[in-house]
Design a protein around this motif. Structure first.
Motif, PDB file in Angstrom:
ATOM      1  N   VAL A 131       0.833  -1.202   0.000  1.00 19.58           N
ATOM      2  CA  VAL A 131       0.000   0.000   0.000  1.00 19.58           C
ATOM      3  C   VAL A 131       0.864   1.246   0.000  1.00 19.58           C
ATOM      4  N   ILE A 132       0.503   2.223  -0.838  1.00 16.22           N
ATOM      5  CA  ILE A 132       1.064   3.568  -0.772  1.00 16.22           C
ATOM      6  C   ILE A 132      -0.040   4.461  -0.215  1.00 16.22           C
ATOM      7  N   TYR A 133       0.193   5.000   0.979  1.00 17.29           N
ATOM      8  CA  TYR A 133      -0.822   5.784   1.686  1.00 17.29           C
ATOM      9  C   TYR A 133      -0.669   7.264   1.326  1.00 17.29           C
ATOM     10  N   GLY A 134      -1.699   7.830   0.696  1.00 17.14           N
ATOM     11  CA  GLY A 134      -1.613   9.215   0.234  1.00 17.14           C
ATOM     12  C   GLY A 134      -2.387  10.211   1.062  1.00 17.14           C
ATOM     13  N   GLY A 135      -3.198   9.733   2.016  1.00 21.88           N
ATOM     14  CA  GLY A 135      -3.974  10.631   2.867  1.00 21.88           C
ATOM     15  C   GLY A 135      -3.289  10.881   4.199  1.00 21.88           C
ATOM     16  N   ALA A 136      -3.803  11.855   4.918  1.00 23.50           N
ATOM     17  CA  ALA A 136      -3.193  12.241   6.194  1.00 23.50           C
ATOM     18  C   ALA A 136      -3.387  11.174   7.251  1.00 23.50           C
ATOM     19  N   CYS A 137      -2.377  10.992   8.091  1.00 26.38           N
ATOM     20  CA  CYS A 137      -2.491  10.156   9.274  1.00 26.38           C
ATOM     21  C   CYS A 137      -2.528  11.086  10.504  1.00 26.38           C
ATOM     22  N   PRO A 138      -2.768  10.562  11.723  1.00 25.82           N
ATOM     23  CA  PRO A 138      -3.117  11.426  12.860  1.00 25.82           C
ATOM     24  C   PRO A 138      -2.143  12.560  13.188  1.00 25.82           C
ATOM     25  N   ASN A 139      -0.843  12.346  13.032  1.00 28.19           N
ATOM     26  CA  ASN A 139       0.066  13.431  13.391  1.00 28.19           C
ATOM     27  C   ASN A 139       0.007  14.582  12.396  1.00 28.19           C
ATOM     28  N   GLN A 140      -0.592  14.338  11.206  1.00 30.49           N
ATOM     29  CA  GLN A 140      -0.682  15.378  10.187  1.00 30.49           C
ATOM     30  C   GLN A 140      -2.008  16.121  10.209  1.00 30.49           C
ATOM     31  N   ASN A 141      -3.013  15.583  10.920  1.00 33.51           N
ATOM     32  CA  ASN A 141      -4.301  16.292  10.981  1.00 33.51           C
ATOM     33  C   ASN A 141      -4.909  16.326  12.383  1.00 33.51           C
ATOM     34  N   SER A 142      -4.947  15.206  13.095  1.00 37.41           N
ATOM     35  CA  SER A 142      -5.565  15.186  14.429  1.00 37.41           C
ATOM     36  C   SER A 142      -4.805  16.047  15.422  1.00 37.41           C
ATOM     37  N   VAL A 143      -3.494  15.926  15.438  1.00 31.36           N
ATOM     38  CA  VAL A 143      -2.690  16.702  16.392  1.00 31.36           C
ATOM     39  C   VAL A 143      -2.789  18.202  16.120  1.00 31.36           C
ATOM     40  N   PRO A 144      -2.592  18.653  14.873  1.00 31.18           N
ATOM     41  CA  PRO A 144      -2.747  20.092  14.616  1.00 31.18           C
ATOM     42  C   PRO A 144      -4.151  20.608  14.920  1.00 31.18           C
ATOM     43  N   LEU A 145      -5.179  19.838  14.576  1.00 35.74           N
ATOM     44  CA  LEU A 145      -6.540  20.283  14.827  1.00 35.74           C
ATOM     45  C   LEU A 145      -6.812  20.393  16.317  1.00 35.74           C
ATOM     46  N   ALA A 146      -6.379  19.416  17.090  1.00 36.58           N
ATOM     47  CA  ALA A 146      -6.581  19.463  18.540  1.00 36.58           C
ATOM     48  C   ALA A 146      -5.907  20.686  19.140  1.00 36.58           C
ATOM     49  N   SER A 147      -4.687  20.972  18.704  1.00 33.68           N
ATOM     50  CA  SER A 147      -3.966  22.136  19.203  1.00 33.68           C
ATOM     51  C   SER A 147      -4.731  23.427  18.914  1.00 33.68           C
ATOM     52  N   TYR A 148      -5.234  23.551  17.688  1.00 29.67           N
ATOM     53  CA  TYR A 148      -5.985  24.739  17.285  1.00 29.67           C
ATOM     54  C   TYR A 148      -7.275  24.899  18.086  1.00 29.67           C
ATOM     55  N   LEU A 149      -8.003  23.817  18.257  1.00 31.93           N
ATOM     56  CA  LEU A 149      -9.292  23.886  18.945  1.00 31.93           C
ATOM     57  C   LEU A 149      -9.121  24.183  20.432  1.00 31.93           C
ATOM     58  N   LEU A 150      -8.142  23.571  21.065  1.00 29.20           N
ATOM     59  CA  LEU A 150      -7.887  23.832  22.480  1.00 29.20           C
ATOM     60  C   LEU A 150      -7.506  25.292  22.701  1.00 29.20           C
ATOM     61  N   GLU A 151      -6.762  25.840  21.778  1.00 25.24           N
ATOM     62  CA  GLU A 151      -6.312  27.230  21.902  1.00 25.24           C
ATOM     63  C   GLU A 151      -7.436  28.224  21.671  1.00 25.24           C
ATOM     64  N   ASN A 152      -8.350  27.902  20.744  1.00 22.80           N
ATOM     65  CA  ASN A 152      -9.328  28.898  20.297  1.00 22.80           C
ATOM     66  C   ASN A 152     -10.751  28.691  20.791  1.00 22.80           C
ATOM     67  N   TYR A 153     -11.095  27.489  21.261  1.00 23.41           N
ATOM     68  CA  TYR A 153     -12.492  27.240  21.624  1.00 23.41           C
ATOM     69  C   TYR A 153     -12.705  26.720  23.043  1.00 23.41           C
ATOM     70  N   GLY A 154     -11.801  25.924  23.551  1.00 17.74           N
ATOM     71  CA  GLY A 154     -11.987  25.421  24.902  1.00 17.74           C
ATOM     72  C   GLY A 154     -11.584  23.966  25.035  1.00 17.74           C
ATOM     73  N   THR A 155     -11.869  23.387  26.190  1.00 15.30           N
ATOM     74  CA  THR A 155     -11.354  22.058  26.523  1.00 15.30           C
ATOM     75  C   THR A 155     -12.415  20.963  26.532  1.00 15.30           C
ATOM     76  N   ARG A 156     -13.700  21.327  26.397  1.00 12.77           N
ATOM     77  CA  ARG A 156     -14.773  20.339  26.519  1.00 12.77           C
ATOM     78  C   ARG A 156     -15.270  19.928  25.127  1.00 12.77           C
ATOM     79  N   PHE A 157     -15.063  18.651  24.796  1.00 12.37           N
ATOM     80  CA  PHE A 157     -15.338  18.128  23.458  1.00 12.37           C
ATOM     81  C   PHE A 157     -16.470  17.106  23.495  1.00 12.37           C
ATOM     82  N   TYR A 158     -17.258  17.114  22.430  1.00 12.22           N
ATOM     83  CA  TYR A 158     -18.300  16.106  22.249  1.00 12.22           C
ATOM     84  C   TYR A 158     -18.024  15.397  20.929  1.00 12.22           C
TER      85      TYR A 158
END
Length: 391
Positions: free
Chosen positions: A119-146
């Motif tokens: 397999v050649i994986y061409g889409g993002a894996c967690p360190n390329q999207n989940s980690v950056p998104l979590a950092s952005y959301l925690l900084e700009n919106y808050g800590t309580r997630f649903y």
């Protein structure tokens, strides 16, 4: 010596659904692959031979992807395949291509924690999207997630990963609910009632396909304001936003390597070519862009190798680079995944994703999230880009 098992062409098996729950996104992926094939063939093909797509519609049914992959290989003589959106579909294809020693291109973000030499994986894996998104959301919106997700492998695993990342940053998950991929608007009523009662700072959605459209519309119709409490996602894309409508979509957030509002010469050319072939660029998504660059990278590897020997072709691919619409990318020889750009965008009043933050360079893929450090990704603020339209 060259090995040309396909006679007077190079066959590429294409497994994207045109019907069913995930067709809204998979159609854009298929179009991305077909556009790349058209561009390659218009310039003389590969080593003087055209690429011929051999395509089937799995109907968004996971087991069909595996059955049709077997058909492509055993009956159609195909050893190179591209396809799949859902992880459950990919998991059906994986044993087939490994048993048959075919090469499979997967152009979709996914939950990580997988490696196959086939397999050649061409889409993002967690360190390329989940980690950056979590950092952005925690900084700009808050800590309580649903968390709200479709009920299959990717949403559950993606939420597990996101929960661990949030915990590291001081966040907490106050609710977690799942619905079938075929969920309609009415199915989200009880979830929206719980969201209204628990009052999270942000909703993290791993709902996919038609369910995404139904969820976002139901959220809007229930009176929720995305400018205050957005739905943030790794999967919601331009094709779905166009169906949701600007009024219901404004304020929601997605993290992805590519958005069609990126104003660069390469992106503009890509959008213009897409619009010429398909009539409009409205359905262009990050997963479409991934399918597009994967076919181009395959063609360049075939040109260099001029062979369908899978081991030798894989060696040509690993470490190779390409100037994609998102920017320069590279297939990581360490793990078959791809160095990708990371961007976070918010839907504006016109229904366009406008990039809020991005990293300057492509991020090395870490599919096993060995270093899930929120401080690894230091984003620079970027002025909102004006939407790009193909002319």
């Amino acid at each position: 010596m060259s090995i040309r098992k396909n006679g007077d062409c190079w066959k590429l098996g294409i497994l994207f659904s045109e019907t069913g729950a995930t067709a809204v996104i998979e159609k854009s992926q298929k179009n991305g692959a077909l556009l790349a094939i058209e561009e390659i063939n218009s310039k003389g093909g590969v080593a003087g031979l055209p690429i011929m797509p051999v395509s089937y519609d799995p109907g968004s049914i996971p087991s069909e992807y595996g059955r049709l992959a077997e058909k492509l290989i055993s009956e159609d003589g195909v050893s190179l395949l591209i396809g799949c959106y859902m992880s459950s579909a990919r998991k059906e294809v994986l044993p087939v291509i490994e048993r048959r020693n075919a090469l499979f291109f997967y152009p979709t973000l996914y939950e990580g924690f997988e490696y196959s030499p086939n397999v050649i994986y061409g889409g993002a894996c967690p360190n390329q999207n989940s980690v950056p998104l979590a950092s952005y959301l925690l900084e700009n919106y808050g800590t309580r997630f649903y968390f709200v997700g479709s009920d299959y492998i990717y949403p559950r695993e993606s939420n597990r990963v996101m929960r661990n990342i949030l915990r590291q940053g001081g966040g907490e998950v106050i609710g977690e609910r799942y619905l079938p991929v075929t969920a309609v608007k009415e199915d989200f009523v009880s979830i929206l009632e719980d969201i209204a009662e628990t009052k999270p700072d942000v909703i993290f959605s791993t709902v996919v396909g038609e369910g995404t459209i139904n969820f976002y519309r139901a959220y809007y119709e229930a009176g929720h304001d995305a400018r205050k409490v957005p739905i943030a996602s790794l999967t919601t894309n331009e094709a779905e936003i166009s169906r949701i409508g600007a009024k219901a979509a404004v304020g929601h957030i997605t993290a992805a390597p590519y958005f069609r509002t990126i104003n660069t010469p390469k992106s503009r050319r890509f959008l213009q070519s897409y619009a010429r072939m398909f009539g409009s660029d409205e359905m262009v998504t990050s997963c479409c862009e991934s399918a597009y660059f994967q076919v181009h990278m395959l063609a360049e590897a075939l040109e260099r190798e001029q062979s369908l020997d899978i081991e030798r072709l894989r060696e040509q691919l690993l470490g190779s680079t390409w100037d994609a619409p998102q920017g320069k990318i590279k297939i990581d020889p360490d793990n078959n995944h791809t160095y990708l750009h990371s961007r976070i965008a918010k839907v504006d009043d016109n229904g366009d994703f406008i990039v809020e933050r991005e990293v300057r360079r492509p991020i090395k893929p870490d599919p096993y999230l060995v270093t899930p450090d929120l401080n690894d990704h230091r984003f620079r603020l970027r002025e909102a880009s004006k939407p790009v339209r193909a002319s």
